[in-house]
Design a protein around this motif. Structure first.
Motif, short mmCIF file in Angstrom:
data_model
loop_
_atom_site.label_atom_id
_atom_site.label_comp_id
_atom_site.label_asym_id
_atom_site.label_seq_id
_atom_site.Cartn_x
_atom_site.Cartn_y
_atom_site.Cartn_z
N GLU A 145 73.88 20.50 63.59
CA GLU A 145 73.32 19.15 63.94
C GLU A 145 72.85 18.93 62.51
N GLY A 146 72.07 19.63 61.16
CA GLY A 146 71.95 19.12 60.04
C GLY A 146 72.58 18.58 59.38
N GLN A 147 72.10 17.60 58.25
CA GLN A 147 72.79 16.90 57.34
C GLN A 147 73.80 17.25 56.31
N SER A 148 74.18 18.09 56.58
CA SER A 148 74.82 19.54 55.63
C SER A 148 75.31 20.28 55.81
N PRO A 149 75.96 19.86 57.35
CA PRO A 149 76.21 21.81 57.92
C PRO A 149 77.34 22.25 57.01
N ASP A 150 78.12 22.01 56.00
CA ASP A 150 79.41 22.08 54.83
C ASP A 150 78.31 23.20 54.04
N ILE A 151 76.97 22.84 54.02
CA ILE A 151 76.09 23.78 53.25
C ILE A 151 75.60 25.41 54.02
N MET A 152 75.52 24.86 55.37
CA MET A 152 74.71 25.94 55.78
C MET A 152 75.99 27.04 55.81
N LEU A 153 77.44 26.16 55.74
CA LEU A 153 78.44 27.41 56.51
C LEU A 153 78.68 27.80 55.27
N ARG A 154 78.59 27.25 54.03
CA ARG A 154 78.65 28.23 52.52
C ARG A 154 77.92 28.80 52.49
N CYS A 155 77.08 29.03 52.96
CA CYS A 155 75.97 30.14 52.23
C CYS A 155 76.23 31.46 53.49
N LEU A 156 76.90 31.13 54.92
CA LEU A 156 76.61 32.48 55.43
C LEU A 156 78.21 32.18 55.45
N CYS A 157 79.26 32.02 54.51
CA CYS A 157 80.21 32.91 53.77
C CYS A 157 79.82 33.71 52.55
N ARG A 196 66.17 35.62 59.33
CA ARG A 196 65.49 34.48 57.97
C ARG A 196 66.63 34.83 57.57
N ILE A 197 67.93 35.71 57.52
CA ILE A 197 69.10 34.86 56.91
C ILE A 197 70.03 33.95 57.69
N LEU A 198 69.92 33.45 59.29
CA LEU A 198 70.30 32.24 59.15
C LEU A 198 69.38 31.76 59.57
N ARG A 199 68.03 30.98 59.15
CA ARG A 199 67.23 30.53 58.29
C ARG A 199 67.22 29.72 57.94
N VAL A 200 67.51 30.26 56.50
CA VAL A 200 67.60 30.50 55.20
C VAL A 200 69.17 28.95 54.87
N ALA A 201 70.24 29.82 55.81
CA ALA A 201 71.41 29.20 55.60
C ALA A 201 70.78 27.77 56.30
N ARG A 202 70.59 27.54 57.23
CA ARG A 202 69.94 26.86 58.39
C ARG A 202 69.46 25.51 57.58
N PHE A 203 68.01 26.10 56.92
CA PHE A 203 67.19 25.32 56.01
C PHE A 203 68.36 24.39 54.38
N THR A 204 69.12 25.51 54.14
CA THR A 204 70.10 24.17 53.30
C THR A 204 70.77 23.53 54.06
N ALA A 205 70.70 23.48 54.95
CA ALA A 205 71.83 22.05 55.75
C ALA A 205 70.28 20.63 55.43
#
Length: 385
Positions: free
Chosen positions: A184-196, A134-143
């Protein structure tokens, strides 16, 4: 027996984005009844069925209980008595815990629609902490949308989950699948920010992001990825993540050398394709040659093309140049246009395709290789004038 459209399909309809996959929830039925109605069972861990005509997935309502570590450490319980709300309660975040019946009525016991309108990603219940995926899914959904933000309480749970070490229980296939969907999502930067921010990036890509102060490197890369061409291979975006230590300006040569050992492990761990591994190595070894290609001696030009496997797989260079341009943009490195290089390669390819080489009288493979090399070299000298 009652059937509901659930999960991502309902979420995406509310968001106004195309619905690609439809999942249905069946309340008040049994496996025997589903089979009798013509549905084909496919689930191993819990009853899931394919519709006899549409082939969409229909799952019986269920609850779950954590009995072990990791993504697979759950025991599922299904019965006709499991309610719609009980099934929705086990889901990860509120925007995925919405159902719609056949008449278009929305069932939203956890206020997921409000969170969609307010662009909030929030866990449904404290059971969220039981599944590390779910950590990765949440990060992905931010994109999904640049405006989406993770609720502070959900982010706190994610940090707690990271510190527990349970992310290591995830299979690399699931990790790569979730991360690449986000890239591949609209905002990969947001996903990477969340993961970091929650510390997960360094857990799922060991050694890549040990210093939280360097998180901006990955955010900058995510911003650049928005301009990636549609033709770019998905794994190329994973390659770009692994190349951050080489292109971030503050990384000193000593740090880059220290990264090499970890990088070799990570490439094996991620099970990248042989083509992706080749592209990664070519970028590290040939970047300067590609930057200065038109100024190289004819012999050095040709040797570089051989190392890049240009004559067997000419598209590799195009992929490499696309990757380099995005990395240069992310880290504000002086960017060559590569327009003249592409023109040179197109002209060279055209000349090579028209070249007729007589090989009949040659006795050995080495002789053939040498003649072909010399003929190709003559073409490079001709068009380099």
């Amino acid at each position: 027996m009652k059937i509901y459209l659930v999960g991502g399909a309902v979420r995406d309809k509310i968001l106004g984005i195309p619905v690609n996959d439809k999942d249905y929830l069946v309340v008040g039925s049994t496996p025997e009844e589903m089979v009798k109605l013509g549905y084909k069972p496919i689930g191993k861990d819990f009853p899931v069925f394919l519709h006899p005509k549409t082939k969409d997935e229909y799952a019986l309502a269920r609850t779950e209980r954590k009995i072990g570590k990791g993504y697979h450490g759950f025991k599922f319980y299904t019965s006709p008595g499991v309610t719609l709300e009980e099934d929705l309660r086990r889901r990860d975040i509120t925007i995925n815990a919405i159902a719609e019946d056949g008449d278009g009525n929305i069932y939203d016991p956890f206020n997921g629609n409000d969170d969609i309108q307010n662009k909030v990603i929030r866990h449904v219940s404290d059971a969220f902490i039981e599944d590390p995926l779910r950590i990765l899914r949440v990060a992905r959904f931010t994109a999904l949308d640049v405006q989406f933000k993770v609720h502070p309480e959900t982010l706190a749970l994610m940090k707690k989950m990271v510190s527990s070490g349970e992310l290591k229980s995830l299979s690399v296939e699931r990790v790569v699948a979730e991360v690449t969907k986000g890239l591949e999502g609209q905002s990969p930067d947001i996903m990477l920010r969340c993961l970091c921010e929650c510390g997960a990036l360094n857990e799922v890509f060991p050694g890549l992001n040990p210093d939280p102060d360097q998180s901006q490197d990955f955010i900058s890369l995510g911003l650049a990825m928005k301009e990636a061409p549609n033709s770019m291979v998905v794994e190329s975006k994973i390659i770009m993540l692994l190349l951050v230590p080489y292109f971030a300006q503050h990384h000193l040569p000593e740090a880059q050398k220290a990264w090499i050992k970890q990088e070799e492990y990570l490439i094996r761990y991620l099970k990248l394709s042989s083509l992706s591994r080749k592209i990664f190595k070519n970028i590290k070894d040939e970047e300067l040659n590609l930057k200065n290609f038109l100024n190289l001696r004819a012999e050095d030009k040709l040797d570089c093309l051989y190392r890049l496997d240009f004559f067997r797989r000419p598209n590799i260079i195009s992929e490499i140049l696309n990757i380099l341009l995005l990395l240069y943009k992310a880290f504000e490195i002086m960017t060559p246009t590569y327009e003249n290089l592409n023109k040179f390669l197109a002209l060279f390819s055209n000349e090579i395709n028209q070249l007729k080489i007589e090989l009949d009288i040659l006795q050995s493979g080495e002789e053939i290789k040498n003649v072909v090399y010399q003929e190709r070299l003559s073409v490079i000298k001709k068009i380099s004038r």
